[in-house]
Design a protein around this motif. Structure first.
Motif, PDB file in Angstrom:
ATOM      1  N   LYS A   1       5.984   7.837  -2.769  1.00 44.37           N
ATOM      2  CA  LYS A   1       5.097   8.993  -3.447  1.00 44.37           C
ATOM      3  C   LYS A   1       5.632   9.833  -4.209  1.00 44.37           C
ATOM      4  O   LYS A   1       6.957   9.845  -4.445  1.00 44.37           O
ATOM      5  CB  LYS A   1       5.313   9.920  -1.812  1.00 44.37           C
TER       6      LYS A   1
ATOM      7  N   LEU B   1      -1.620   7.863  -5.670  1.00 43.66           N
ATOM      8  CA  LEU B   1      -1.535   6.763  -4.858  1.00 43.66           C
ATOM      9  C   LEU B   1      -1.495   5.334  -5.578  1.00 43.66           C
ATOM     10  O   LEU B   1      -2.040   5.126  -6.446  1.00 43.66           O
ATOM     11  CB  LEU B   1      -2.885   6.307  -3.963  1.00 43.66           C
TER      12      LEU B   1
ATOM     13  N   CYS C   1       0.865  -1.118   0.025  1.00 38.70           N
ATOM     14  CA  CYS C   1      -0.041   0.110   0.068  1.00 38.70           C
ATOM     15  C   CYS C   1       0.777   1.241   0.023  1.00 38.70           C
ATOM     16  O   CYS C   1       2.057   1.104   0.366  1.00 38.70           O
ATOM     17  CB  CYS C   1      -0.835  -0.070   1.472  1.00 38.70           C
ATOM     18  N   PRO C   2       0.384   2.596  -0.279  1.00 37.90           N
ATOM     19  CA  PRO C   2       1.058   3.583  -0.308  1.00 37.90           C
ATOM     20  C   PRO C   2       1.734   3.821   0.869  1.00 37.90           C
ATOM     21  O   PRO C   2       0.953   3.734   1.920  1.00 37.90           O
ATOM     22  CB  PRO C   2       0.019   4.578  -0.892  1.00 37.90           C
ATOM     23  N   HIS C   3       2.808   4.587   0.922  1.00 39.63           N
ATOM     24  CA  HIS C   3       3.773   4.854  -0.064  1.00 39.63           C
ATOM     25  C   HIS C   3       5.136   4.113   0.021  1.00 39.63           C
ATOM     26  O   HIS C   3       6.319   4.770  -0.251  1.00 39.63           O
ATOM     27  CB  HIS C   3       4.133   6.314  -0.054  1.00 39.63           C
TER      28      HIS C   3
ATOM     29  N   ASN D   1       5.972   2.031  -5.331  1.00 38.32           N
ATOM     30  CA  ASN D   1       4.803   2.759  -4.933  1.00 38.32           C
ATOM     31  C   ASN D   1       5.227   3.990  -4.092  1.00 38.32           C
ATOM     32  O   ASN D   1       4.373   4.556  -3.463  1.00 38.32           O
ATOM     33  CB  ASN D   1       4.007   2.002  -4.230  1.00 38.32           C
TER      34      ASN D   1
ATOM     35  N   ALA E   1      -5.932   6.668  -7.715  1.00 40.18           N
ATOM     36  CA  ALA E   1      -5.041   5.756  -7.245  1.00 40.18           C
ATOM     37  C   ALA E   1      -4.915   4.547  -8.270  1.00 40.18           C
ATOM     38  O   ALA E   1      -5.739   4.430  -9.072  1.00 40.18           O
ATOM     39  CB  ALA E   1      -6.066   5.057  -6.156  1.00 40.18           C
TER      40      ALA E   1
END
Lengths: 170, 422
Positions: B390, B398, B280-282, B388, B380
């Motif tokens: 930022k 995202l 998942c981000p980031h 992934n 996203a």
């Protein structure tokens, strides 16, 4: 080699996309890299000559883009002090002549503090403490002193790499 | 070759770097080693060639051992990028670079593998962090920067610190819709983004043996995401057959670790019960089970990159979307011309396009946020790529990283979906 300036403080895993986003790689103009340095994490990044980035672990992780080290160098950063560096960034920094020291100084600085780095000794002198970091091997210090591998090569055209004797001291 | 007596108790990295430097090397030694092949792409060759010329070098050490691949912003998206590519194109001609791959040939790492430039037991460097991909063939392969690659272009040699090795043993049979990507994401989530900093990985175990070569390439590709210098999978019959299939009659000497080789650490991962994973981000190590984030809205799906842009990946996506229509924009980028042609000939491409996917020319696509699917503010993307961070695919985007199966299931719903539920 002594570096004196003020602190720019960041945390762990400062990656190359934060240091210089991929969209700025379409040029060879180092002033573009410098202008957008740290744009991904700090819009107010505007160091003066000799300022020092102090960060946590794994600084420079991610891409192999040498533009990340170039961006910081041409943004006038005098030295990056981090708990640890990602290995490609480590090599790139040496190769473009951006001084780096592996030292655990993050807890002893605040943004804007005065700081001094004695590169050959691996010493980081903060407002409150003297932190002993790892000393760079002699041949890497020589490359840094020359301003990077290209300049080093011009001065030492015949040596294909570090001398073995020197390597043993690391 | 260094004599076998000196080879006792050595890891694969120690052996390959011993052979390449001509002296017995141990972890933490510095060596000056001769490389088997070197690669740079449009994003790194510009600075590399500039450094090469600034060093005063006139001709490369061996034009047959250098690969230049245009993949990062290819075809060029701006006049500036096109002009830089023009200068590199003429440099490769002047230098007689045998392995120059222009726009449309594919992603450097896929092209290097398909053309047999990275082989078991060899030392390969690439001016790209994902050069560790070739470890899947049993090579010691690592990413370097532009000035380092200039040094290699000029001399064929480079200094290395011999890494310590983290031994990873994967056991268990992967369940349906769980793939190599889920395994490597699980490893990244477990040991973290610097979990193998400065180290090499050697990946063993029954699961590894069961993985296809394409799956192994996915695992080795993401070794850099734990900070590793190399991600080596010892070659086996599958490796040899794969090489024979892509480039027949190449000669090489595979390299294996000694049974009593000394490792910095060992990590055992049982993957028999593993479900689909997602970063998942980031941060790449912000890994969760897909089922825990199911329902998250997604604006774009990207299937491609040096991690998951191969035939097997598109086959998996096609099987899931066949006869259906995607609910969000879905960008498909084959990793090479060879992959694209095979997708065409096998009807996979037709299936994907009929389902509503957009196909871009072989290359890195939107992975590094330069073209072909950059994200708008706050959008996203579920991507099969490898980073992934930022700002990577757009300043305010995202990015979720997952397998091709998760990408396909997500494309159909417009929100993150566990592929086991379709």
């Amino acid at each position: 080699m002594l570096i004196r300036g003020n602190v720019w403080k960041y945390g762990d895993n400062i990656n190359t996309d934060l240091i210089i986003p991929g969209k700025y790689l379409r040029t060879t103009d180092v002033s573009v890299f410098a202008e957008h340095a740290m744009e991904g994490i700090d819009k107010d990044f505007s160091p003066l000559t000799g300022d020092v980035i102090v960060a946590g672990k794994n600084f420079g992780c991610g891409s192999s883009r040498e533009q990340a080290a170039l961006a910081l160098k041409h943004a006038k950063i005098g030295c990056v002090v981090a708990r640890s560096f990602a290995r490609i960034f480590f090599r790139n920094a040496i190769n473009v002549g951006l001084p780096i020291v592996e030292a655990d100084a993050l807890d002893f600085v605040d943004k804007g503090d005065e700081i001094e780095v004695d590169l050959s000794a691996g010493l980081v002198i903060t407002r409150t403490r003297v932190v002993q970091g790892s000393k760079l091997p002699k041949f890497l210090l020589e490359i840094l002193a020359d301003g990077g591998l290209v300049e080093y090569r011009k001065r030492h055209p015949r040596s294909a790499g570090p001398e073995t004797a020197d390597l043993q001291r690391v | 070759m260094v004599s076998s007596a000196l080879d006792a108790q050595r890891t694969i990295s120690e052996k390959i770097l011993s052979n390449a430097s001509g002296k017995p090397a141990r972890a933490n030694d510095f060596v000056l080693a001769r490389v088997h092949a070197a690669m740079a792409h449009d994003g790194t060759s510009v600075l590399g060639v500039r450094a090469f010329e600034a060093m005063g070098a006139s001709s490369v050490w061996d034009p047959d051992r250098i690969a230049i691949v245009f993949d990062h912003i290819a075809p060029a998206s701006t006049e500036m990028a096109a002009t830089l590519q023009k200068s590199i194109r003429s440099w490769t001609k002047r230098q007689g670079i045998a392995n120059f791959f222009d726009v449309g040939e594919g992603i450097c790492h896929q092209v290097v593998v398909e053309h047999g430039l990275a082989l078991p037991g060899t030392l390969v460097v690439g001016a790209d962090s994902h050069s560790c991909t070739y470890g899947a063939l049993g090579a010691f392969a690592t990413g370097v920067g532009a000035t380092d690659i200039a040094e290699v272009f000029a001399t064929g040699t480079l200094w290395f610190k011999v890494p310590e090795t983290l031994k990873i043993v994967l056991s268990g049979k992967l369940r349906a819709h769980v793939s190599a990507k889920d395994v490597i994401l699980k490893i990244v989530g477990t040991i973290g983004a610097d979990g193998a900093s400065y180290k090499a990985l050697e990946v063993y175990g029954t699961t590894t043996a069961d993985l296809s070569m394409e799956g192994r390439l996915t695992v080795s590709n993401m070794a850099i995401e734990v900070g590793a210098k190399a991600g080596i999978i010892p070659p086996d019959r599958k490796t040899f057959e794969y090489i024979e299939r892509i480039q027949p009659q190449l000669s090489y000497t595979p390299c294996y670790a000694d049974e009593d080789a000394s490792y910095a650490d060992e990590l055992h991962v049982a993957v028999g019960e593993l479900g689909p994973q997602i970063a998942c981000p980031h941060e790449v190590d912000n890994v969760k089970a897909v089922e825990d984030v199911a329902g998250t809205p997604i604006d774009q799906v990207f299937v491609g990159s040096c991690t998951n842009g191969r035939l097997e990946d598109f086959k998996e996506v096609a099987a899931i979307v066949r006869g259906e229509t995607v609910a969000v924009r879905t960008i498909v980028v084959p990793a090479s011309k060879h992959v694209l042609l095979t997708c065409m000939r096998t009807g996979i491409l037709e299936t994907l396009i009929e389902a509503g996917a957009t196909v871009c020319s072989p290359g890195c696509g939107p992975c590094l946020g330069a073209h072909n699917g950059v994200l708008g503010r706050g959008e996203a993307c579920l991507s099969t790529s490898n980073r992934n961070f930022k700002g990577r695919m757009g300043a305010d985007g995202l990015v979720y990283l997952a397998s091709p199966a998760t990408a396909a299931a997500t494309a159909l719903q417009g929100e993150i979906v566990d592929p086991r539920r379709i």
